[in-house]
Design a protein around this motif. Structure first.
Motif, mmCIF file in Angstrom:
data_model
loop_
_atom_site.group_PDB
_atom_site.id
_atom_site.type_symbol
_atom_site.label_atom_id
_atom_site.label_comp_id
_atom_site.label_asym_id
_atom_site.label_seq_id
_atom_site.Cartn_x
_atom_site.Cartn_y
_atom_site.Cartn_z
ATOM 1 N N CYS A 44 22.558 0.170 -3.697
ATOM 2 C CA CYS A 44 22.597 1.573 -3.265
ATOM 3 C C CYS A 44 22.410 2.523 -4.447
ATOM 4 O O CYS A 44 22.761 2.201 -5.577
ATOM 5 C CB CYS A 44 23.951 1.823 -2.590
ATOM 6 S SG CYS A 44 24.326 3.551 -2.198
ATOM 7 N N ALA B 83 22.982 12.275 -1.161
ATOM 8 C CA ALA B 83 21.999 11.217 -0.890
ATOM 9 C C ALA B 83 22.694 9.876 -1.041
ATOM 10 O O ALA B 83 23.399 9.636 -2.021
ATOM 11 C CB ALA B 83 20.799 11.314 -1.831
ATOM 12 N N HIS C 152 21.247 6.182 -0.583
ATOM 13 C CA HIS C 152 20.042 5.401 -0.296
ATOM 14 C C HIS C 152 20.293 3.922 -0.519
ATOM 15 O O HIS C 152 20.694 3.496 -1.600
ATOM 16 C CB HIS C 152 18.891 5.856 -1.196
ATOM 17 C CG HIS C 152 17.644 5.056 -1.004
ATOM 18 N ND1 HIS C 152 16.858 5.162 0.114
ATOM 19 C CD2 HIS C 152 17.051 4.106 -1.794
ATOM 20 C CE1 HIS C 152 15.828 4.329 0.015
ATOM 21 N NE2 HIS C 152 15.924 3.681 -1.130
ATOM 22 N N THR D 110 14.558 8.032 1.444
ATOM 23 C CA THR D 110 15.529 9.112 1.244
ATOM 24 C C THR D 110 14.921 10.203 0.384
ATOM 25 O O THR D 110 14.416 9.931 -0.710
ATOM 26 C CB THR D 110 16.809 8.575 0.569
ATOM 27 O OG1 THR D 110 17.374 7.544 1.381
ATOM 28 C CG2 THR D 110 17.822 9.696 0.373
#
Length: 242
Positions: A96, A108, A110, A134
Motif C-alpha cells: 500500500c 489517498a 492505494h 488512484t
C-alpha cells in the motif's frame, strides 16, 4: 511547491526504527510542502515471510500506532506525506501507499494492483491487490500513484498515460547490478518514462546489501531534472515550477 524525496535506509522487521527515521525526516522538512518516501519503507521491503500468521504481526492497520504517529507529525509540521507500507485490513495484507495531508488526514490509500510484490507461485487469498488507479488532488494539481511494477503493467500504464494526472508518484524497490543498469536497464527506465509523458517522482527504497545497488530518487520532466544517487541515505529537495 517544494517537494522532498526521502531515500532512507529501512530495516526489515523493525517498524519502530523505520518509523523513527520517517518522523525525523518529516520534522526536518518543515519548509517543504510534500515529502515522499519509498515502497514499504515503514515495514522494510523484505519484512514479509509469506507465513500468514507471522505477516499479520508485521503488517499495519491504518489505525495502528505507527500510522497514527505519521498522521500527527504531518499535521504538526504542516506537510503532506507519502509513505509505503504493508497494510492490514479486514484480515487481508496489501502493498500500500498512503498520502496524508497537512491536516493529518489520509487522502489517498492505494493498494498495488499487480501481484509481483509476492514471492513466485504464491497463492493466498489473504494477500490481495487493488483494482483501481488512484489520483489525488494536492494544491490544485493531480497526483497519480504507481507502486513499482505497476508502471510496467501495460493496462495500468495506459490508464495513467490517458489520465488527467499532472504528476506520478512512483515508489519502488529495485536492486540493480550497476553494470547491467548502465548497459541496458537505465535506458529501459528512461524510455518508459518518456513514453508515459508525465512528470514523475521516483523514490527507490534503500537497503544496504552486498552485491546489489539500490536506493536513489529523481524528478523526471522530459528528462531527469533532479537526482539523488543510489546508495545515498538522504533527502532530495527541490522547488517545482508553476
Amino acid at each position: 511547491m517544494i517537494v522532498a524525496l526521502a531515500c532512507i535506509e529501512a530495516k526489515n522487521n523493525d517498524i519502530n526504527h523505520n518509523l523513527q527515521i520517517i518522523l525525523e525526516c518529516i520534522e526536518a522538512s518543515r519548509e517543504v510542502d510534500i515529502i515522499f518516501f519509498g515502497e514499504a519503507v515503514l515495514n522494510g521491503f523484505d519484512s514479509l515471510s509469506f507465513n500468514y500468521q507471522e505477516d499479520l504481526k508485521q503488517s499495519l492497520a491504518l489505525n495502528s500506532k505507527a500510522v497514527t504517529k505519521i498522521k500527527a507529525k504531518a499535521k504538526e509540521c504542516n506537510v503532506y506525506v507519502g509513505v509505503g507500507l504493508y497494510k492490514q485490513e479486514k484480515g487481508n495484507i496489501s502493498d500500500c501507499y498512503l498520502i496524508i495531508d497537512n491536516k493529518g488526514m489520509i487522502v489517498a490509500d492505494h493498494d498495488r494492483t499487480c501481484p509481483c510484490w509476492k514471492i513466485n507461485d504464491f497463492d493466498n487469498s489473504h494477500y490481495i491487490e487493488g483494482n483501481i488507479m488512484t489520483i489525488v488532488e494536492i494544491f490544485n494539481r493531480k497526483f497519480a500513484i504507481a507502486i513499482c511494477g505497476e508502471l510496467w503493467n501495460e493496462s495500468y500504464f495506459s490508464q495513467i498515460k490517458e489520465s488527467n494526472a499532472d504528476y506520478v508518484v512512483w515508489p519502488l524497490f529495485v536492486q540493480i547490478n550497476m553494470d547491467e543498469f548502465n548497459k541496458s536497464i537505465k535506458k529501459e527506465y528512461l524510455d518508459l518514462m518518456i513514453n508515459l509523458d508525465k512528470k514523475l517522482f521516483i523514490i527507490n527504497s534503500l537497503h544496504q546489501e552486498k552485491n546489489s545497488t539500490n536506493g536513489g530518487a529523481a524528478y523526471f520532466d522530459e528528462r531527469v531534472v533532479y537526482e539523488l544517487p543510489m546508495q545515498e541515505d538522504n533527502i532530495l529537495v527541490f522547488k517545482l515550477k508553476k
